[in-house]
Design a protein around this motif. Structure first.
Motif, PDB file in Angstrom:
ATOM      1  N   TYR A  67       1.536 -48.515  -7.796  1.00  0.00           N
ATOM      2  CA  TYR A  67       0.552 -49.110  -6.901  1.00  0.00           C
ATOM      3  C   TYR A  67       0.049 -48.092  -5.898  1.00  0.00           C
ATOM      4  CZ  TYR A  67       1.915 -53.587  -8.832  1.00  0.00           C
ATOM      5  OH  TYR A  67       2.156 -54.630  -9.685  1.00  0.00           O
ATOM      6  N   ALA A  68      -1.264 -48.080  -5.706  1.00  0.00           N
ATOM      7  CA  ALA A  68      -1.883 -47.212  -4.703  1.00  0.00           C
ATOM      8  C   ALA A  68      -2.887 -48.028  -3.920  1.00  0.00           C
ATOM      9  CB  ALA A  68      -2.580 -46.024  -5.382  1.00  0.00           C
ATOM     10  N   ARG A  69      -2.861 -47.893  -2.597  1.00  0.00           N
ATOM     11  CA  ARG A  69      -3.755 -48.665  -1.742  1.00  0.00           C
ATOM     12  C   ARG A  69      -5.159 -48.090  -1.807  1.00  0.00           C
ATOM     13  NH1 ARG A  69      -6.823 -51.538   0.143  1.00  0.00           N
ATOM     14  NH2 ARG A  69      -6.751 -52.671   2.091  1.00  0.00           N
ATOM     15  N   SER A 119       0.858 -47.923   0.170  1.00  0.00           N
ATOM     16  CA  SER A 119       1.169 -47.617  -1.231  1.00  0.00           C
ATOM     17  C   SER A 119       2.669 -47.502  -1.428  1.00  0.00           C
ATOM     18  CB  SER A 119       0.475 -46.319  -1.656  1.00  0.00           C
ATOM     19  OG  SER A 119      -0.929 -46.433  -1.576  1.00  0.00           O
ATOM     20  N   PRO A 175      -4.163 -41.187  -6.468  1.00  0.00           N
ATOM     21  CA  PRO A 175      -2.804 -41.745  -6.462  1.00  0.00           C
ATOM     22  C   PRO A 175      -1.765 -40.635  -6.528  1.00  0.00           C
ATOM     23  CG  PRO A 175      -3.803 -41.990  -8.627  1.00  0.00           C
ATOM     24  CD  PRO A 175      -4.888 -41.496  -7.710  1.00  0.00           C
TER      25      PRO A 175
END
Length: 274
Positions: free
Chosen positions: A272-274, A110, A89
């Motif tokens: 948030y991180a994909r 993200s 991240p």
């Protein structure tokens, strides 16, 4: 299965609610749920995106369903797993918003998720804070015009319609709640320097407090962000929204005003991180 007193075993079948039995008699029906007030939907849309959409008006109104960047290829219909990718991240931040996303489809997703959170937060109510947020996540080429339009959109009439004071402050004894929670993201178009990302979100908005006429409620929406790679990071060129998709409402017992206020003040958000 049960045994009769002087007869063969008998079988009892419980039919789904409302389904007719062998004799044509319908089973028990659940009591119809009362419809949610439009305030729950309009509230989130107004605060989260309506001002943004107004400011971006004049673009493609259907961008939420498809899009393409300059020289980019359109996204495919294949599904994208919601599990973590394992990618490291981001470590940077600006104005409390994550920065330093990768120049990839995952990085764009993200960025879009974190930007949706920022645009849907209560920081957008304060002029100084809003200017800082918009400048941090938008393409510098659109910031000045967007700021001016947002300053008009976030008006006294908007604030009072949300139950706030005319200056956007929260009335004494209440806690204003405005929080956006991404549920999933997908890239619909991507090239080296542009991307279009859809963010499926649920949102909470309202005034928590005894006697509130705007109680905290939930709604669902999908935000579409057109992103551009600028100075080593993804920035928003324009954004739009549409309602849903919304799941069937559950039977959860609504919390008290104090419980909601304490939860909002006590539970922090995420990067948030994909």
């Amino acid at each position: 299965m049960s045994l009769g007193q002087d007869g063969p075993p008998t079988t009892r079948t419980r039919l789904p609610e409302g389904q007719p039995g062998p004799g044509g008699t319908a089973g028990r029906r659940a009591a119809p749920r009362s419809g949610r007030s439009l305030v729950s939907v309009v509230g989130v849309i107004v605060l989260l995106i309506a001002a943004i959409a107004f400011a971006n008006r004049g673009g493609d109104s259907d961008s939420s369903s498809s899009g393409s960047g300059s020289g980019g290829s359109k996204g495919t219909a294949q599904s994208q797993p919601t599990s973590a990718t394992g990618e490291k991240p981001v470590s940077g931040s600006a104005e409390g918003i994550a920065t330093g996303f990768a120049q990839t489809s995952q990085g764009a997703q993200s960025a879009a998720a974190n930007y949706a959170v920022a645009l849907g937060g209560d920081g957008m109510l304060d002029t100084t804070r809003r200017h800082a947020i918009v400048a941090a996540i938008h393409d510098p080429a659109v910031v000045a015009g967007l700021q001016a339009k947002l300053d008009k959109a976030y008006s006294a009439s908007l604030f009072t319609s949300l139950g706030l004071n005319e200056d956007g402050s929260t009335p004494s004894g209440f806690t204003f709640v405005s929080r956006t929670i991404p549920v999933g993201t997908k890239t619909t178009a991507h090239s080296g320097a542009t991307a279009t990302v859809e963010v499926w979100c649920t949102g909470l908005i309202g005034l928590a407090g005894e006697g509130s006429t705007k109680p905290v409620s939930q709604s669902w929406l999908t935000i579409t962000e057109k992103l551009k790679w600028v100075d080593g990071d993804w920035k928003i060129e324009s954004s739009s929204q549409k309602q849903g998709p919304a799941p069937v409402s559950g039977d959860d017992l609504a919390a008290s005003a104090d419980e909601i206020a304490n939860a909002v003040e006590g539970f922090g958000g995420f990067t948030y991180a994909r």
